[in-house]
Design a protein around this motif. Structure first.
Motif, PDB file in Angstrom:
ATOM      1  N   MET A   1      -3.160   6.578 -11.250  1.00  0.00           N
ATOM      2  CA  MET A   1      -3.285   5.284 -10.599  1.00  0.00           C
ATOM      3  C   MET A   1      -3.285   4.235 -11.704  1.00  0.00           C
ATOM      4  O   MET A   1      -4.224   4.169 -12.514  1.00  0.00           O
ATOM      5  CB  MET A   1      -4.588   5.200  -9.798  1.00  0.00           C
ATOM      6  CG  MET A   1      -4.619   6.135  -8.595  1.00  0.00           C
ATOM      7  SD  MET A   1      -3.465   5.563  -7.318  1.00  0.00           S
ATOM      8  CE  MET A   1      -3.568   6.955  -6.174  1.00  0.00           C
TER       9      MET A   1
ATOM     10  N   GLY B   1      -3.482   1.960  -3.703  1.00  0.00           N
ATOM     11  CA  GLY B   1      -2.869   3.269  -3.925  1.00  0.00           C
ATOM     12  C   GLY B   1      -3.825   4.356  -3.471  1.00  0.00           C
ATOM     13  O   GLY B   1      -5.031   4.267  -3.696  1.00  0.00           O
ATOM     14  N   GLU B   2      -3.282   5.377  -2.803  1.00  0.00           N
ATOM     15  CA  GLU B   2      -4.141   6.456  -2.328  1.00  0.00           C
ATOM     16  C   GLU B   2      -3.504   7.804  -2.641  1.00  0.00           C
ATOM     17  O   GLU B   2      -2.286   7.946  -2.576  1.00  0.00           O
ATOM     18  CB  GLU B   2      -4.339   6.347  -0.806  1.00  0.00           C
ATOM     19  CG  GLU B   2      -5.153   5.137  -0.399  1.00  0.00           C
ATOM     20  CD  GLU B   2      -4.949   4.798   1.073  1.00  0.00           C
ATOM     21  OE1 GLU B   2      -5.949   4.684   1.779  1.00  0.00           O
ATOM     22  OE2 GLU B   2      -3.793   4.661   1.504  1.00  0.00           O
TER      23      GLU B   2
ATOM     24  N   ARG C   1       0.830  -1.193   0.000  1.00  0.00           N
ATOM     25  CA  ARG C   1       0.000   0.000   0.000  1.00  0.00           C
ATOM     26  C   ARG C   1       0.874   1.257   0.000  1.00  0.00           C
ATOM     27  O   ARG C   1       1.814   1.354   0.780  1.00  0.00           O
ATOM     28  CB  ARG C   1      -0.872  -0.026   1.254  1.00  0.00           C
ATOM     29  CG  ARG C   1      -1.727   1.196   1.446  1.00  0.00           C
ATOM     30  CD  ARG C   1      -2.626   0.981   2.652  1.00  0.00           C
ATOM     31  NE  ARG C   1      -3.294   2.212   3.017  1.00  0.00           N
ATOM     32  CZ  ARG C   1      -3.837   2.439   4.208  1.00  0.00           C
ATOM     33  NH1 ARG C   1      -3.772   1.503   5.145  1.00  0.00           N
ATOM     34  NH2 ARG C   1      -4.430   3.575   4.475  1.00  0.00           N
TER      35      ARG C   1
ATOM     36  N   CYS D   1       0.774   6.005  -8.461  1.00  0.00           N
ATOM     37  CA  CYS D   1       0.992   4.661  -7.933  1.00  0.00           C
ATOM     38  C   CYS D   1       0.906   3.637  -9.053  1.00  0.00           C
ATOM     39  O   CYS D   1      -0.043   3.658  -9.845  1.00  0.00           O
ATOM     40  CB  CYS D   1      -0.055   4.305  -6.878  1.00  0.00           C
ATOM     41  SG  CYS D   1       0.016   5.331  -5.405  1.00  0.00           S
TER      42      CYS D   1
ATOM     43  N   LEU E   1       0.170  -0.027  -9.375  1.00  0.00           N
ATOM     44  CA  LEU E   1      -0.372  -1.081  -8.523  1.00  0.00           C
ATOM     45  C   LEU E   1      -0.151  -2.429  -9.194  1.00  0.00           C
ATOM     46  O   LEU E   1      -1.003  -2.933  -9.916  1.00  0.00           O
ATOM     47  CB  LEU E   1      -1.854  -0.813  -8.250  1.00  0.00           C
ATOM     48  CG  LEU E   1      -2.114   0.553  -7.606  1.00  0.00           C
ATOM     49  CD1 LEU E   1      -3.592   0.914  -7.631  1.00  0.00           C
ATOM     50  CD2 LEU E   1      -1.577   0.579  -6.186  1.00  0.00           C
TER      51      LEU E   1
ATOM     52  N   HIS F   1      -3.524   0.539 -12.509  1.00  0.00           N
ATOM     53  CA  HIS F   1      -3.896  -0.766 -11.955  1.00  0.00           C
ATOM     54  C   HIS F   1      -3.374  -1.864 -12.876  1.00  0.00           C
ATOM     55  O   HIS F   1      -3.808  -1.974 -14.016  1.00  0.00           O
ATOM     56  CB  HIS F   1      -5.415  -0.886 -11.843  1.00  0.00           C
ATOM     57  CG  HIS F   1      -6.012   0.038 -10.820  1.00  0.00           C
ATOM     58  ND1 HIS F   1      -6.464  -0.394  -9.605  1.00  0.00           N
ATOM     59  CD2 HIS F   1      -6.217   1.376 -10.827  1.00  0.00           C
ATOM     60  CE1 HIS F   1      -6.946   0.637  -8.905  1.00  0.00           C
ATOM     61  NE2 HIS F   1      -6.796   1.726  -9.639  1.00  0.00           N
TER      62      HIS F   1
ATOM     63  N   SER G   1      -7.775   1.812  -5.638  1.00  0.00           N
ATOM     64  CA  SER G   1      -7.193   3.142  -5.468  1.00  0.00           C
ATOM     65  C   SER G   1      -8.262   4.153  -5.087  1.00  0.00           C
ATOM     66  O   SER G   1      -9.423   4.019  -5.448  1.00  0.00           O
ATOM     67  CB  SER G   1      -6.469   3.594  -6.734  1.00  0.00           C
ATOM     68  OG  SER G   1      -7.366   3.689  -7.819  1.00  0.00           O
TER      69      SER G   1
ATOM     70  N   ASN H   1     -11.582   1.840  -8.410  1.00  0.00           N
ATOM     71  CA  ASN H   1     -11.098   3.199  -8.140  1.00  0.00           C
ATOM     72  C   ASN H   1     -12.256   4.068  -7.702  1.00  0.00           C
ATOM     73  O   ASN H   1     -13.362   3.971  -8.215  1.00  0.00           O
ATOM     74  CB  ASN H   1     -10.455   3.825  -9.386  1.00  0.00           C
ATOM     75  CG  ASN H   1     -10.353   5.348  -9.262  1.00  0.00           C
ATOM     76  OD1 ASN H   1     -11.236   6.087  -9.697  1.00  0.00           O
ATOM     77  ND2 ASN H   1      -9.308   5.822  -8.626  1.00  0.00           N
TER      78      ASN H   1
END
Ligand SMILES: Nc1ncnc2c1ncn2[C@@H]1O[C@H](COP(=O)(O)OP(=O)(O)O)[C@@H](O)[C@H]1O
Ligand SMILES: [Mg+2]
Lengths: 480, 250
Positions: free
Chosen positions: A346, A326-327, A298, A317, A319, A348, A355, A386
């Protein structure tokens, strides 16, 4: 990757062309291979590091600055910049706080910056009489016991070359973008963190950094690695307005989270935004990216961006690991003539990755800002999710806020939600507060802080309090 | 305490108040009644200082001070407080935080220091209990997700904490069921004392069964056309506003 031929070429040139004056502390403005060799030698770097830099430099030469951002600024003359200068000598710096701009001191006061830190932040030539030395030492001992490595990137390159070599540039490749390539070639400063397997870093990596923040470089390079099941919370920057003679800042931050690791990276950025017309402000072109390499890892970015004349920044991020998270929590405030183009990506890649994006933009004065976010779901990212929320708040009617959400969905099992709002600071909210006796500026800051709540609560406690104070100072005079 | 003289107000060039006179003394409760669109909310909004209203003629004095020269927050600090018909939501700002900021702003204006935290907590707990509000409301964002009745109770809670000299309550009874109305009325009644005055704006008589006014005024088309005691409200209830209009036309 550069071919062998290129490497040879590089090496040959190195042998022939470089005249480096190791005695000197500063190189004249300009950028060529000899500048890079000079930096590398100054830093006592191994050969591979120099080659890596030169490789980046050659790529950079072929690149052009990005033009897609919603920003306006005159072209930057990269040959006019001096890429290495030793810290100012004590006699060239203010000798006491009496010599410092009273306005700056007033701001420190308002922000509640502890007295002993003010001098360091203002660049006063203080002997290390204040706490920082002992604080630093205590911290170092504690971290050492836990097995956490926390040092400057230069030190890491000398002391832990295998770790650096294994990870450097694996998240943000040398030629990732124009500014990242430049940074890769000439970076001189920054931090390195390694948290070993199973270790939860015993403290937030903050205070130490803050005290040293006054010396942060123009081309910072930060690399943070969290091994399996490890955790770290890293705080970058400082709420105090920081002045810097270097107008261009191009940092690179790389985060690597292995299996079950958690990296929380919080930033408060308050570089000098320039005068009312934006003159003299910092251009902040940053590349920040986190790689959730391991399953269930994370990475969380939280940022409060208030400074700089121009901000260009998209903490992202990758992922990769299954079920990785992911934040991105962001507050961007612009006032006066500031421009900000910021957001996140983000990406993915792994299955069931998640996310969250919460972006709050506040524009006042004649400032302009854009949120730019990309959510990309790869073909293998089954069940990816997301959630994006982006809200803009306008103060007055001469500012602007724009939202550019991009989505690329390559897997039909993914869920992507997006919510966006733009509101003017509501007259009836202001009236309501004022009709209770609260003056206009306090009412504005109250409403704005409320608007940012979702993000502030992601900040570590001490930072959150500072961030609120900072917001108030930034928005001072934006109404009435 | 409050003296409104020959007040003319326009909104976007439309005349709303057309020569309104009203005098309120300490210790009194006044009710302003009248049909929708008569200008009741305009009157309280203008006294509180809301933007968008142009005073073209007339004066408003509060304890001898020229209200129209004062900023919104100065009026509130002087003790003029408006309870809203439609209280606005302020996301992310805790109710208790707003209360404290408001109270401290008023104290500062009186030259008093900030209220100590324990004293403040005690005060708001006590007053919330009076308003039958669960303490959890204090921790929620201002009016966010509150029901209509909860918003109204919250307005009165603010009054109880801030203790204004003149409380102006605009349609404080709208949207309340009987129980909530009772709570709100009890709250308002507890504000009554010899040094304070209350201005109730309503177009229903039923609130006045719970808060007994000393004076009732009928506002029609921007003017007060009839004044009387509490019996006037009952008469209005029975005979409607047309009756007043006929009377005043004659
Ligand atoms: N902000 C405004 N803009 C335009 N018209 C308004 C505004 N406020 C009030 N008015 C008008 O003024 C008149 C009186 O309104 P109001 O004072 O709210 O009446 P009441 O409270 O007695 O029902 C109405 O015709 C209303 O439409
Ligand atoms: Mg009304």
């Amino acid at each position: 990757m550069a071919s062998e031929e290129m490497e040879q070429l590089v090496r040959r040139e190195y042998k022939q062309g470089f005249v480096t004056d190791i005695e000197s502390d500063t190189v004249p403005p300009g950028l060529d291979e000899s500048t890079i060799a000079f930096i590398s030698q100054k830093k006592e770097e191994p050969q591979w590091m120099l080659e890596w830099r030169l490789e980046a430099y050659h790529q950079w030469l072929k690149m052009t600055p990005p033009s897609w951002a919603h920003l306006e600024y005159p072209p930057i003359d990269y040959q006019a910049i001096s890429y290495f200068s030793a810290p100012k000598k004590p006699e060239d710096r203010p000798q006491s706080l009496d010599e410092v701009d009273p306005k700056l001191l007033e701001t420190y006061e308002k922000l509640g910056i502890p007295l002993h830190e003010r001098a360091a932040l203002a660049g006063v030539a203080v002997d290390a009489v204040f706490d920082s030395v002992s604080v630093t030492t205590t911290f170092k001992e504690k971290l050492h016991e836990a097995g956490v490595i926390f040092c400057s990137i230069s030190e890491a390159i000398r002391e832990y070359p295998e770790l650096v070599r294994q990870y450097l540039g694996t998240v943000v490749p040398q030629a990732d973008n124009y500014f990242a390539a430049l940074n890769s070639a000439v970076f001189t400063d920054g931090s390195f963190v390694y948290v070993p397997e199973g270790v939860k870093c015993p403290m937030e990596l903050s205070t130490y950094f803050r005290i040293n923040a006054a010396n942060t470089g123009q081309f910072e390079r930060t690399l943070i690695i969290c091994d399996k099941q490890a955790q770290v919370s890293y705080l970058e920057g400082c709420t105090a307005p920081m002045r810097d003679e270097n107008q261009l800042h191009a940092a690179v931050v790389e985060l690597v989270a292995l299996e079950d690791a958690y990296i929380k990276y919080s930033t408060v950025q308050n570089w000098y935004p320039g005068d009312e017309e934006g003159k003299g402000g910092i251009y902040n072109f940053v590349t920040k990216r986190g790689d959730c390499r391991g399953d269930r890892s994370r990475i969380s970015w939280t940022q409060v961006e208030t400074g700089s004349a121009i901000t260009w920044k998209y903490p992202s991020c990758m992922l990769r690991g299954k079920e990785s998270i992911g934040e991105f929590y962001s507050v961007a405030v612009t006032n006066g003539r500031q421009q900000a183009d910021t957001g996140t990506k983000m990406i993915h890649i792994g299955e069931n990755t998640r996310s969250t994006i919460v972006a709050k933009g506040i524009a006042a004065g004649r400032s302009d800002q854009a949120y730019r976010g990309l959510v990309k779901i790869g073909p293998r990212a089954k069940g990816a999710r997301n959630y994006t929320q982006c809200d803009s708040l306008l103060i007055g009617d001469q500012c602007g806020a724009h939202t550019f959400p991009y989505q690329e969905i390559g897997n039909s099992t993914a869920t992507v939600e997006h919510e966006a709002t733009t509101s003017k600071i509501a007259d009836d909210q202001l009236f309501y507060c004022r009709a209770r006796g609260i003056d206009e500026e306090d009412a504005v800051s109250m409403i704005v802080n409320g608007f940012c709540k979702d993000v502030f609560q992601e900040l570590p406690m001490e930072f959150a309090v500072e961030a609120e104070a900072l917001l108030n100072v930034t928005l001072e005079g934006s109404v009435g | 305490m409050l003296e409104v003289k020959d007040l003319h107000v326009t909104v976007e060039d439309k005349a709303i108040l057309k020569g309104l006179n009203l005098t309120i003394n300490a210790g009194e409760v006044h009710a302003i009644m009248g049909p929708n669109g008569a200008g009741k909310s305009t009157l309280s909004a203008v006294i509180a200082g809301k933007d968008g209203y142009e005073v073209t003629q007339g004066t408003i004095l509060f304890e001898g001070q020229d209200v129209l020269e004062m900023e919104i927050e100065e009026r509130a600090r002087a003790g003029l407080l408006l309870g809203f018909q439609y209280p606005v939501e302020i996301p992310g700002v805790k109710n208790i935080y707003l209360l404290k900021a408001a109270l401290n702003a008023q104290r500062a204006a009186r030259g008093e220091g900030e209220i100590p935290a324990p004293e403040f907590m005690k005060l708001v707990r006590e007053k919330s209990a009076e308003m039958k509000m669960d303490p959890s409301f204090l921790q929620r964002a201002v009016n966010e997700g509150f029901s209509g009745g909860e918003k109204k109770r919250n307005e009165i809670l603010q009054m109880l904490v801030l203790q204004p000299k003149l409380a102006m309550l605009d349609e404080i009874d709208s949207g309340l069921d009987i129980d909530a109305m009772k709570v709100v009325a009890d709250g308002v009644n507890s504000l009554r004392d010899a040094n304070r005055a209350i201005l109730l704006v309503t177009h229903y008589q039923r609130l006045l069964n719970h808060i007994e006014p000393d004076h009732v005024h009928v506002l029609v088309d921007g003017r007060i056309v009839k004044s009387g005691d509490k019996d006037l409200a009952l008469e209005l209830e029975a005979r409607g506003y047309d009756w007043v209009l006929e009377g005043s036309a004659a």
